[in-house]
Write an enzyme that holds these catalytic residues in place. Structure first.
Site, mmCIF file in Angstrom:
data_model
loop_
_atom_site.group_PDB
_atom_site.id
_atom_site.type_symbol
_atom_site.label_atom_id
_atom_site.label_comp_id
_atom_site.label_asym_id
_atom_site.label_seq_id
_atom_site.Cartn_x
_atom_site.Cartn_y
_atom_site.Cartn_z
ATOM 1 N N HIS A 57 -43.617 -9.779 48.480
ATOM 2 C CA HIS A 57 -43.911 -8.291 48.431
ATOM 3 C C HIS A 57 -44.304 -7.709 47.001
ATOM 4 O O HIS A 57 -43.608 -8.240 46.148
ATOM 5 C CB HIS A 57 -42.774 -7.505 49.045
ATOM 6 C CG HIS A 57 -42.957 -5.994 48.872
ATOM 7 N ND1 HIS A 57 -44.102 -5.480 49.353
ATOM 8 C CD2 HIS A 57 -42.233 -4.852 48.419
ATOM 9 C CE1 HIS A 57 -44.188 -3.989 49.276
ATOM 10 N NE2 HIS A 57 -42.812 -3.617 48.783
ATOM 11 N N CYS A 100 -41.628 -1.401 53.698
ATOM 12 C CA CYS A 100 -42.058 -2.361 52.734
ATOM 13 C C CYS A 100 -41.872 -4.097 53.595
ATOM 14 O O CYS A 100 -42.904 -4.806 53.273
ATOM 15 C CB CYS A 100 -41.866 -2.572 51.280
ATOM 16 S SG CYS A 100 -42.340 -1.149 50.519
ATOM 17 N N ASN A 150 -48.084 -1.181 45.102
ATOM 18 C CA ASN A 150 -47.191 -1.379 46.224
ATOM 19 C C ASN A 150 -47.937 -0.996 47.301
ATOM 20 O O ASN A 150 -47.958 0.576 47.665
ATOM 21 C CB ASN A 150 -45.898 -0.797 45.907
ATOM 22 C CG ASN A 150 -44.672 -0.915 46.889
ATOM 23 O OD1 ASN A 150 -45.395 -1.543 48.289
ATOM 24 N ND2 ASN A 150 -43.638 -0.747 46.979
HETATM 25 N N1 ACO Z 1 -44.529 7.175 32.972
HETATM 26 C C1 ACO Z 1 -43.861 7.260 31.970
HETATM 27 N N2 ACO Z 1 -42.484 7.302 32.165
HETATM 28 C C2 ACO Z 1 -41.991 7.043 33.264
HETATM 29 C C3 ACO Z 1 -42.734 7.296 34.418
HETATM 30 C C4 ACO Z 1 -43.930 7.035 34.411
HETATM 31 N N3 ACO Z 1 -44.841 6.839 35.219
HETATM 32 N N4 ACO Z 1 -41.653 6.895 35.541
HETATM 33 C C5 ACO Z 1 -40.686 7.203 34.965
HETATM 34 N N5 ACO Z 1 -40.486 7.204 33.500
HETATM 35 C C6 ACO Z 1 -39.611 7.279 32.587
HETATM 36 C C7 ACO Z 1 -38.388 7.844 33.185
HETATM 37 O O1 ACO Z 1 -38.218 9.143 33.456
HETATM 38 C C8 ACO Z 1 -37.116 7.368 32.036
HETATM 39 O O2 ACO Z 1 -37.221 8.239 31.178
HETATM 40 P P1 ACO Z 1 -35.532 8.645 30.691
HETATM 41 O O3 ACO Z 1 -35.115 7.405 30.028
HETATM 42 O O4 ACO Z 1 -35.909 9.660 29.624
HETATM 43 O O5 ACO Z 1 -34.607 9.048 31.702
HETATM 44 C C9 ACO Z 1 -37.787 6.117 31.743
HETATM 45 O O6 ACO Z 1 -39.007 6.043 31.966
HETATM 46 C C10 ACO Z 1 -36.970 4.817 32.335
HETATM 47 O O7 ACO Z 1 -37.095 4.954 33.784
HETATM 48 P P2 ACO Z 1 -36.400 4.068 34.674
HETATM 49 O O8 ACO Z 1 -36.396 4.459 36.021
HETATM 50 O O9 ACO Z 1 -35.260 3.289 34.041
HETATM 51 O O10 ACO Z 1 -37.545 2.668 34.463
HETATM 52 P P3 ACO Z 1 -37.651 1.463 35.191
HETATM 53 O O11 ACO Z 1 -37.513 0.434 34.081
HETATM 54 O O12 ACO Z 1 -36.396 1.329 36.152
HETATM 55 O O13 ACO Z 1 -39.032 1.185 35.918
HETATM 56 C C11 ACO Z 1 -39.565 1.525 38.294
HETATM 57 C C12 ACO Z 1 -39.089 2.367 37.063
HETATM 58 C C13 ACO Z 1 -40.868 0.904 37.978
HETATM 59 C C14 ACO Z 1 -39.779 2.618 39.384
HETATM 60 C C15 ACO Z 1 -38.649 0.481 38.669
HETATM 61 O O14 ACO Z 1 -37.397 1.163 38.619
HETATM 62 C C16 ACO Z 1 -38.793 -0.231 40.025
HETATM 63 O O15 ACO Z 1 -39.864 -0.904 40.184
HETATM 64 N N6 ACO Z 1 -37.840 0.135 40.982
HETATM 65 C C17 ACO Z 1 -38.174 -0.657 42.278
HETATM 66 C C18 ACO Z 1 -39.331 -0.149 42.940
HETATM 67 C C19 ACO Z 1 -39.401 -1.032 44.393
HETATM 68 O O16 ACO Z 1 -39.356 -2.366 44.191
HETATM 69 N N7 ACO Z 1 -39.633 -0.418 45.357
HETATM 70 C C20 ACO Z 1 -39.658 -1.457 46.623
HETATM 71 C C21 ACO Z 1 -39.624 -0.858 47.971
HETATM 72 S S1 ACO Z 1 -40.769 0.199 48.097
HETATM 73 C C22 ACO Z 1 -40.664 0.509 49.755
HETATM 74 O O17 ACO Z 1 -40.059 -0.103 50.584
HETATM 75 C C23 ACO Z 1 -41.613 1.670 50.180
#
Ligand code: ACO
Length: 323
Positions: free
Chosen positions: A250, A113, A280
């Site tokens: 980003h 990214c 993204n």
């Molecule tokens: N729909 C419903 N529920 C979901 C989904 C979904 N699509 N995905 C995950 N959940 C659930 C999880 O299983 C978890 O359930 P649990 O509590 O029963 O275990 C719950 O939702 C919370 O999950 P978290 O991972 O804690 O959720 P979070 O608020 O952290 O959001 C996310 C997840 C959106 C992926 C976030 O962590 C994020 O944006 N991370 C960074 C990603 C990023 O910035 N990447 C950039 C670089 S990309 C690159 O370089 C290619």
């Protein structure tokens, strides 16, 4: 001194738009969860005839049109991508061929990214070093092809697209009032590479593999990495957040963008947001957001624009440019 000035900009998105609601039929998720946790409402998904090369070519042609130039005027291409058409040759040379360029040179750059931020920083060094006079810097990705469409924690986050800029060497005074790239800061940390990776490759599995991410871990590090390089750029340029006209981060997650802007002291109304529309798009996300910022009439000639990205590796970086 020589400055690398942006002369033109353009983008290209696949025809097909995929709304969040479509994921409700594929995996256990909801539109509400995706919007709340990420700010994403839709993304574009490449059809079979749309590739990293074709999207990159279309974005490059628009950037050339915007600059009033033709491929004959370009002597170098850098393509930032993690989803090349083939393992080799570089997709940049396919774009060179598609543009009808029979001169100069082209290569790919891979920093996930952060790819576009790495590529434009590299372009600046080539231009200031006299290795090129006018370049195309492209970010193009088809992440839909490396997603695990059964994994709800990743498949809802990414989209496809491309953005490009034409950068040209021009004389500047050497001060902050110059147009062009004014400061940059790049970082990587390979100890974190298991947080966000693709579980395949030519030298290990002989396959392409699928994207894997420890989302919560990436989130935890993101704001710190972003503010680290932005503050370094501020120090190098001798400015503060108040001097910035536009922040083009980003576009991975609206919550990360909001938290970074807040920590840096950048006002909400100075932030260009496209994550709701594109998801993204990895290395394409910054040039896609830049193009949107210009087309919306936000970014104007003479504005001080701050670019930032972070991604797999981890890699991260920031660039300050006078538009
Ligand atoms: N729909 C419903 N529920 C979901 C989904 C979904 N699509 N995905 C995950 N959940 C659930 C999880 O299983 C978890 O359930 P649990 O509590 O029963 O275990 C719950 O939702 C919370 O999950 P978290 O991972 O804690 O959720 P979070 O608020 O952290 O959001 C996310 C997840 C959106 C992926 C976030 O962590 C994020 O944006 N991370 C960074 C990603 C990023 O910035 N990447 C950039 C670089 S990309 C690159 O370089 C290619």
């Amino acid at each position: 001194m020589i400055r690398s000035v942006v002369r033109g900009i353009g983008s290209s998105l696949p025809r097909r738009i995929m709304k969040n609601a479509e994921f409700e039929k594929l995996v256990d998720t909801t539109d509400e969860w995706i919007v709340q946790r990420t700010g994403i409402r839709q993304r574009h998904i490449a059809s079979e005839d749309e590739t990293t090369a074709s999207l990159g070519e279309a974005a490059a042609r628009r950037a050339l049109d915007d600059a009033g130039l033709t491929p004959d005027d370009i002597d170098m291409i850098i393509l930032a991508t993690s989803t090349p058409n083939n393992t080799f040759p570089a997709t940049a040379v396919e774009i060179q061929e598609r543009l009808g360029m029979r001169h100069g040179y082209a290569f790919d750059m891979q920093a996930v990214c952060s790819g576009f931020v790495y590529a434009i920083t590299t372009a600046d060094l080539y231009l200031r070093g006299g290795q090129a006079r006018r370049m195309l810097v492209i970010g193009s990705e088809t992440f839909s092809r490396i997603l695990d469409w059964n994994d709800r924690t990743t498949c809802v986050l990414f989209g496809d697209g491309a953005g490009a800029v034409v950068v040209e060497a021009a004389e500047g005074e050497g001060g902050l009032a110059d147009r062009g790239i004014l400061a940059a800061s790049l970082r990587s940390d390979g100890t974190q590479r298991d947080k966000l990776y693709v579980d395949g490759g030519p030298s290990t599995t002989c396959t392409v593999g699928h994207l894997r991410m420890q989302g919560r871990e990436v989130f935890k590090h993101a704001v710190g990495m972003i503010t680290d390089v932005v503050e370094d750029v501020f120090a190098k340029a001798g400015i503060t957040a108040d001097d910035i006209d536009w922040f083009v981060p980003h576009q991975a997650n609206k919550r990360i963008i909001d938290a970074s802007a807040k920590k840096l002291g950048i006002a909400d109304e100075k932030v260009v947001i496209t994550v709701d529309l594109h998801g993204n798009t990895s290395a394409a996300s910054v040039p896609l957001a830049l193009t949107a910022g210009v087309e919306r009439g936000q970014i104007k000639k003479g504005d001080l624009v701050l670019l930032e990205a972070m991604g797999g590796g981890f890699t991260w970086g920031a660039v300050l440019v006078r538009w």
